[in-house]
Scaffold this active site. Structure first.
Site, short mmCIF file in Angstrom:
data_model
loop_
_atom_site.label_atom_id
_atom_site.label_comp_id
_atom_site.label_asym_id
_atom_site.label_seq_id
_atom_site.Cartn_x
_atom_site.Cartn_y
_atom_site.Cartn_z
N ARG A 173 -14.37 -59.27 -44.92
CA ARG A 173 -13.72 -59.96 -44.50
C ARG A 173 -12.83 -59.60 -43.10
O ARG A 173 -12.90 -60.69 -42.61
CB ARG A 173 -12.58 -60.14 -45.80
CG ARG A 173 -12.59 -61.47 -46.51
CD ARG A 173 -11.27 -61.71 -47.21
NE ARG A 173 -11.08 -62.99 -47.83
CZ ARG A 173 -11.66 -63.47 -49.39
NH1 ARG A 173 -12.09 -63.26 -50.00
NH2 ARG A 173 -11.47 -64.62 -49.41
N ARG A 203 -4.62 -69.10 -45.76
CA ARG A 203 -6.33 -68.48 -45.86
C ARG A 203 -7.70 -68.81 -44.82
O ARG A 203 -8.09 -68.25 -44.44
CB ARG A 203 -6.18 -68.43 -46.86
CG ARG A 203 -5.59 -67.32 -48.34
CD ARG A 203 -5.48 -68.54 -50.03
NE ARG A 203 -7.33 -68.15 -51.11
CZ ARG A 203 -7.16 -69.27 -52.09
NH1 ARG A 203 -6.12 -69.81 -52.01
NH2 ARG A 203 -8.26 -69.28 -52.60
P1 ADP Z 1 -11.43 -67.13 -52.04
O1 ADP Z 1 -11.24 -68.25 -52.37
O2 ADP Z 1 -10.32 -67.34 -50.09
O3 ADP Z 1 -12.39 -66.98 -51.23
P2 ADP Z 1 -10.90 -64.72 -52.47
O4 ADP Z 1 -11.12 -65.07 -54.87
O5 ADP Z 1 -12.21 -64.25 -52.24
O6 ADP Z 1 -11.11 -66.16 -52.87
O7 ADP Z 1 -10.09 -64.01 -52.49
C1 ADP Z 1 -8.35 -63.43 -53.24
C2 ADP Z 1 -7.38 -63.01 -52.52
O8 ADP Z 1 -7.86 -61.74 -52.67
C3 ADP Z 1 -7.34 -63.35 -50.94
O9 ADP Z 1 -6.97 -64.24 -50.47
C4 ADP Z 1 -6.78 -61.71 -50.19
O10 ADP Z 1 -5.47 -61.87 -50.54
C5 ADP Z 1 -7.43 -60.98 -50.72
N1 ADP Z 1 -9.11 -60.34 -51.15
C6 ADP Z 1 -10.21 -60.77 -51.72
N2 ADP Z 1 -10.98 -60.31 -50.94
C7 ADP Z 1 -10.75 -59.20 -50.02
C8 ADP Z 1 -11.33 -59.15 -48.61
N3 ADP Z 1 -12.32 -58.59 -48.88
N4 ADP Z 1 -10.43 -57.41 -48.07
C9 ADP Z 1 -8.81 -58.34 -48.20
N5 ADP Z 1 -8.71 -59.31 -49.24
C10 ADP Z 1 -9.34 -59.32 -50.11
#
Ligand code: ADP
Ligand code: ADP
Ligand code: ZN
Length: 219
Positions: A91, A175
């Protein structure tokens, strides 16, 4: 069958989890969702989970070092040797570079990065309507993907569902901002490697699956 290593990238709610699960079923490649891993760490109260909890609730990105070591440990495990689909990682550009390095050190590389493109204005409804079977993790939507029988999971028959603490209209905006400011910069990184494939995520779930499957089948 040869090992396939994929990345799904796109804004929150674009359909990464939905499509990753379908690829997992169809091509037998395991899904690695960093969001799921982090939510598990939070629920279990591990040191990483304790660190991540408030950051996730606020809709911000957890620190690179935390997530890079979490993914590094995971993809070194035996069940990942046959390939994997990364859902929600990398990300940031630093995460993408760390992943490249750790794969390269083992003579491996990413085969394709699939960007699921959906405009911001569609994402709030996708996210605020999202819910998940508490028993098997199957994803649903209040409007776009209802269980065939109300209150009963199509996949496992379970009747308990959960909604994510961060799936509210306010956090979605943070987000989305994080996506545009931090995550979008990884797209040109993969374009330069000539492994980026773009799919129109505004279509229905089945049409998006067809487009994603076509990319995977051609690898
Ligand atoms: P989305 O539905 O936003 O794609 P995810 O389930 O992938 O959600 O991620 C939920 C949360 O977990 C993110 O908003 C972030 O806080 C954290 N997160 C997940 N993957 C990462 C990453 N690769 N780097 C930093 N934070 C992450
Ligand atoms: P992400 O993992 O990228 O955050 P999800 O796969 O969880 O996104 O999808 C977000 C929500 O939108 C879920 O409730 C899902 O059922 C729904 N959804 C996924 N793909 C589509 C689509 N192509 N059209 C309409 N709704 C979708
Ligand atoms: Zn279920």
């Amino acid at each position: 069958m040869k090992a396939i290593r994929l990345i799904l990238v796109g804004p929150p709610g674009c359909g990464k989890g939905t499509q990753a699960k379908r690829i997992e079923d169809k091509f037998k490649i395991i899904q690695l969702s960093t969001g799921d891993m982090l939510r598990k760490a939070v629920a279990e109260g591990t040191p990483a989970g304790v660190k991540a909890k408030a950051i996730m609730e606020a809709g911000q990105l957890v620190p690179d070092d935390l997530i890079i070591s979490m993914v590094g440990d995971r993809i070194a495990q035996p069940d990942c040797q046959a390939g994997f689909i990364l859902d929600g990682f990398p990300r940031t550009l630093a995460q993408a570079q760390a992943l490249d390095r750790s794969l390269k050190a083992r003579g491996l590389r990413i085969d394709a990065v699939i960007e699921i493109r959906v405009p911001d204005e569609d994402l709030v409804e996708r996210i605020t309507g999202r819910f998940t079977c508490a028993q098997c993790g199957q994803g649903y939507h209040d409007r776009f993907q209802k269980p065939a029988r109300e209150g009963i999971c199509d996949k496992c028959g379970g009747s308990q569902f959960t909604r994510r603490a961060d799936d509210n209209a306010e956090t979605v905006r943070t987000r989305l901002k994080a996506y545009h400011e931090m995550t979008e910069s990884i797209i040109p990184h993969y374009e330069r490697q000539d492994i980026l494939r773009v799919v129109d995520g505004r279509q229905g779930i089945d049409q998006v699956s067809e487009a994603v499957s076509a990319v995977v089948a051609a690898l």
